[in-house]
Design a protein around this motif. Sequence first.
Motif, PDB file in Angstrom:
ATOM      1  N   VAL A  54       0.849  -1.186   0.000  1.00  0.00           N
ATOM      2  CA  VAL A  54       0.000   0.000   0.000  1.00  0.00           C
ATOM      3  C   VAL A  54       0.888   1.241   0.000  1.00  0.00           C
ATOM      4  O   VAL A  54       1.778   1.368   0.828  1.00  0.00           O
ATOM      5  N   PRO A  55       0.702   2.160  -0.958  1.00  0.00           N
ATOM      6  CA  PRO A  55       1.561   3.336  -1.021  1.00  0.00           C
ATOM      7  C   PRO A  55       1.511   4.147   0.261  1.00  0.00           C
ATOM      8  O   PRO A  55       0.461   4.273   0.896  1.00  0.00           O
ATOM      9  N   LYS A  56       2.659   4.666   0.661  1.00  0.00           N
ATOM     10  CA  LYS A  56       2.721   5.519   1.828  1.00  0.00           C
ATOM     11  C   LYS A  56       2.182   6.896   1.475  1.00  0.00           C
ATOM     12  O   LYS A  56       2.011   7.233   0.308  1.00  0.00           O
ATOM     13  N   VAL A  57       1.946   7.683   2.508  1.00  0.00           N
ATOM     14  CA  VAL A  57       1.481   9.046   2.281  1.00  0.00           C
ATOM     15  C   VAL A  57       2.553   9.812   1.526  1.00  0.00           C
ATOM     16  O   VAL A  57       3.740   9.760   1.875  1.00  0.00           O
ATOM     17  N   VAL A  58       2.151  10.473   0.463  1.00  0.00           N
ATOM     18  CA  VAL A  58       3.068  11.278  -0.334  1.00  0.00           C
ATOM     19  C   VAL A  58       2.669  12.731  -0.165  1.00  0.00           C
ATOM     20  O   VAL A  58       1.497  13.077  -0.318  1.00  0.00           O
ATOM     21  N   ALA A  59       3.631  13.567   0.154  1.00  0.00           N
ATOM     22  CA  ALA A  59       3.335  14.980   0.396  1.00  0.00           C
ATOM     23  C   ALA A  59       2.838  15.658  -0.877  1.00  0.00           C
ATOM     24  O   ALA A  59       3.423  15.499  -1.951  1.00  0.00           O
ATOM     25  N   MET A  60       1.734  16.376  -0.749  1.00  0.00           N
ATOM     26  CA  MET A  60       1.212  17.158  -1.861  1.00  0.00           C
ATOM     27  C   MET A  60       2.101  18.369  -2.067  1.00  0.00           C
ATOM     28  O   MET A  60       2.474  19.040  -1.114  1.00  0.00           O
ATOM     29  N   PRO A  61       2.480  18.662  -3.308  1.00  0.00           N
ATOM     30  CA  PRO A  61       3.254  19.883  -3.545  1.00  0.00           C
ATOM     31  C   PRO A  61       2.511  21.101  -3.023  1.00  0.00           C
ATOM     32  O   PRO A  61       1.273  21.100  -2.959  1.00  0.00           O
ATOM     33  N   PRO A  62       3.208  22.142  -2.619  1.00  0.00           N
ATOM     34  CA  PRO A  62       2.535  23.356  -2.147  1.00  0.00           C
ATOM     35  C   PRO A  62       1.519  23.840  -3.179  1.00  0.00           C
ATOM     36  O   PRO A  62       1.764  23.760  -4.387  1.00  0.00           O
ATOM     37  N   PRO A  63       0.360  24.329  -2.733  1.00  0.00           N
ATOM     38  CA  PRO A  63      -0.678  24.785  -3.670  1.00  0.00           C
ATOM     39  C   PRO A  63      -0.160  25.770  -4.707  1.00  0.00           C
ATOM     40  O   PRO A  63      -0.567  25.719  -5.869  1.00  0.00           O
ATOM     41  N   ALA A  64       0.740  26.640  -4.291  1.00  0.00           N
ATOM     42  CA  ALA A  64       1.266  27.634  -5.232  1.00  0.00           C
ATOM     43  C   ALA A  64       2.018  26.972  -6.377  1.00  0.00           C
ATOM     44  O   ALA A  64       1.969  27.444  -7.526  1.00  0.00           O
ATOM     45  N   VAL A  65       2.702  25.866  -6.077  1.00  0.00           N
ATOM     46  CA  VAL A  65       3.453  25.157  -7.108  1.00  0.00           C
ATOM     47  C   VAL A  65       2.504  24.514  -8.111  1.00  0.00           C
ATOM     48  O   VAL A  65       2.688  24.622  -9.334  1.00  0.00           O
ATOM     49  N   THR A  66       1.464  23.833  -7.586  1.00  0.00           N
ATOM     50  CA  THR A  66       0.496  23.199  -8.472  1.00  0.00           C
ATOM     51  C   THR A  66      -0.245  24.237  -9.312  1.00  0.00           C
ATOM     52  O   THR A  66      -0.455  24.055 -10.521  1.00  0.00           O
ATOM     53  N   GLN A  67      -0.649  25.337  -8.691  1.00  0.00           N
ATOM     54  CA  GLN A  67      -1.365  26.383  -9.426  1.00  0.00           C
ATOM     55  C   GLN A  67      -0.482  27.014 -10.488  1.00  0.00           C
ATOM     56  O   GLN A  67      -0.957  27.359 -11.583  1.00  0.00           O
ATOM     57  N   ALA A  68       0.794  27.154 -10.198  1.00  0.00           N
ATOM     58  CA  ALA A  68       1.726  27.693 -11.195  1.00  0.00           C
ATOM     59  C   ALA A  68       1.816  26.753 -12.397  1.00  0.00           C
ATOM     60  O   ALA A  68       1.846  27.206 -13.553  1.00  0.00           O
ATOM     61  N   TRP A  69       1.839  25.452 -12.125  1.00  0.00           N
ATOM     62  CA  TRP A  69       1.870  24.470 -13.214  1.00  0.00           C
ATOM     63  C   TRP A  69       0.598  24.579 -14.053  1.00  0.00           C
ATOM     64  O   TRP A  69       0.653  24.593 -15.288  1.00  0.00           O
ATOM     65  N   LEU A  70      -0.551  24.665 -13.380  1.00  0.00           N
ATOM     66  CA  LEU A  70      -1.816  24.784 -14.097  1.00  0.00           C
ATOM     67  C   LEU A  70      -1.865  26.060 -14.928  1.00  0.00           C
ATOM     68  O   LEU A  70      -2.371  26.064 -16.053  1.00  0.00           O
ATOM     69  N   ASP A  71      -1.330  27.157 -14.384  1.00  0.00           N
ATOM     70  CA  ASP A  71      -1.323  28.431 -15.102  1.00  0.00           C
ATOM     71  C   ASP A  71      -0.521  28.333 -16.398  1.00  0.00           C
ATOM     72  O   ASP A  71      -0.890  28.919 -17.423  1.00  0.00           O
ATOM     73  N   VAL A  72       0.578  27.580 -16.340  1.00  0.00           N
ATOM     74  CA  VAL A  72       1.443  27.444 -17.519  1.00  0.00           C
ATOM     75  C   VAL A  72       0.776  26.583 -18.582  1.00  0.00           C
ATOM     76  O   VAL A  72       0.789  26.924 -19.781  1.00  0.00           O
ATOM     77  N   TYR A  73       0.170  25.477 -18.163  1.00  0.00           N
ATOM     78  CA  TYR A  73      -0.318  24.505 -19.141  1.00  0.00           C
ATOM     79  C   TYR A  73      -1.761  24.727 -19.581  1.00  0.00           C
ATOM     80  O   TYR A  73      -2.158  24.219 -20.642  1.00  0.00           O
ATOM     81  N   GLU A  74      -2.540  25.472 -18.831  1.00  0.00           N
ATOM     82  CA  GLU A  74      -3.922  25.689 -19.244  1.00  0.00           C
ATOM     83  C   GLU A  74      -4.020  26.290 -20.649  1.00  0.00           C
ATOM     84  O   GLU A  74      -4.743  25.744 -21.506  1.00  0.00           O
ATOM     85  N   PRO A  75      -3.340  27.403 -20.956  1.00  0.00           N
ATOM     86  CA  PRO A  75      -3.474  27.945 -22.310  1.00  0.00           C
ATOM     87  C   PRO A  75      -2.922  27.012 -23.381  1.00  0.00           C
ATOM     88  O   PRO A  75      -3.437  26.985 -24.510  1.00  0.00           O
ATOM     89  N   LYS A  76      -1.905  26.215 -23.058  1.00  0.00           N
ATOM     90  CA  LYS A  76      -1.328  25.284 -24.036  1.00  0.00           C
ATOM     91  C   LYS A  76      -2.301  24.160 -24.367  1.00  0.00           C
ATOM     92  O   LYS A  76      -2.452  23.778 -25.532  1.00  0.00           O
ATOM     93  N   VAL A  77      -2.958  23.636 -23.336  1.00  0.00           N
ATOM     94  CA  VAL A  77      -3.926  22.563 -23.568  1.00  0.00           C
ATOM     95  C   VAL A  77      -5.145  23.102 -24.312  1.00  0.00           C
ATOM     96  O   VAL A  77      -5.670  22.460 -25.224  1.00  0.00           O
ATOM     97  N   ARG A  78      -5.588  24.290 -23.920  1.00  0.00           N
ATOM     98  CA  ARG A  78      -6.717  24.906 -24.624  1.00  0.00           C
ATOM     99  C   ARG A  78      -6.401  25.073 -26.111  1.00  0.00           C
ATOM    100  O   ARG A  78      -7.253  24.826 -26.981  1.00  0.00           O
TER     101      ARG A  78
END
Length: 226
Positions: free
Chosen positions: A28-52
């Motif tokens: 069973v996988p151990k708990v994996v730390a979620m990246p800081p919200p700011a990091v995930t949101q920054a990733w989404l900000d970069v890729y959202e227009p590219k995917v669109r």
Amino acid sequence: MLTNKTLAVALCVLISGCSMFDKSATSVPKVVAMPPPAVTQAWLDVYEPKVREAIKGTHFEFERRENLLVVTAPVQGSFNPDRPHMMLPSTLGPLSRMAKLLERDETIGVLILGHADSSGEANANRDLSQQRARAFTSIFRLSGLKQSRLMVKGLGSDMPRAANDSQQGRALNRRVEIMLTSKATLNALIAKYSQPLPATAVVATKSIKDKNAKVVAKADKPARSQ
């Protein structure tokens, strides 16, 4: 669209049939730390227009959720109605553009979920949704995306986004969803939902499944699976 709760159920179902990206993992996988919200949101900000841009002018739908970018491909217009698991040529363009975009960044994780309506036999629907999800996965792999970054699951009619008691509702439920986020975020989400659920979460999960069962019970039952 899937809510956060139903996404949790989807990940639980996914985990029951496969491990995390590391296919050698057997415990069973151990708990994996979620990246800081700011990091995930920054990733989404970069890729959202590219995917669109990659799906611009197509019948694909786009949605940004809390931790994910989600592209939904309705079965109608994506697959041959006479050969339900075979993609139409018009589907290859946007999928190939997305795959090429993602292939260049090895930090991206991709989760592909196939969905069906409740028409016909449940196992046949699940098999068909799996075939459709794998058809999408094959395009990503042909474009160079490594298998270690891809997860795929056919959920059949388990996760409807509309009631199955009308033709329009059933059409909405027949779909393939491509969920994109950083690999670290997806690993953390999968690890989170692979842990034993607390009692309150079990009740919430049961409530969702019961609600879906009621929707299915009211649905029409055409002879052919969709």
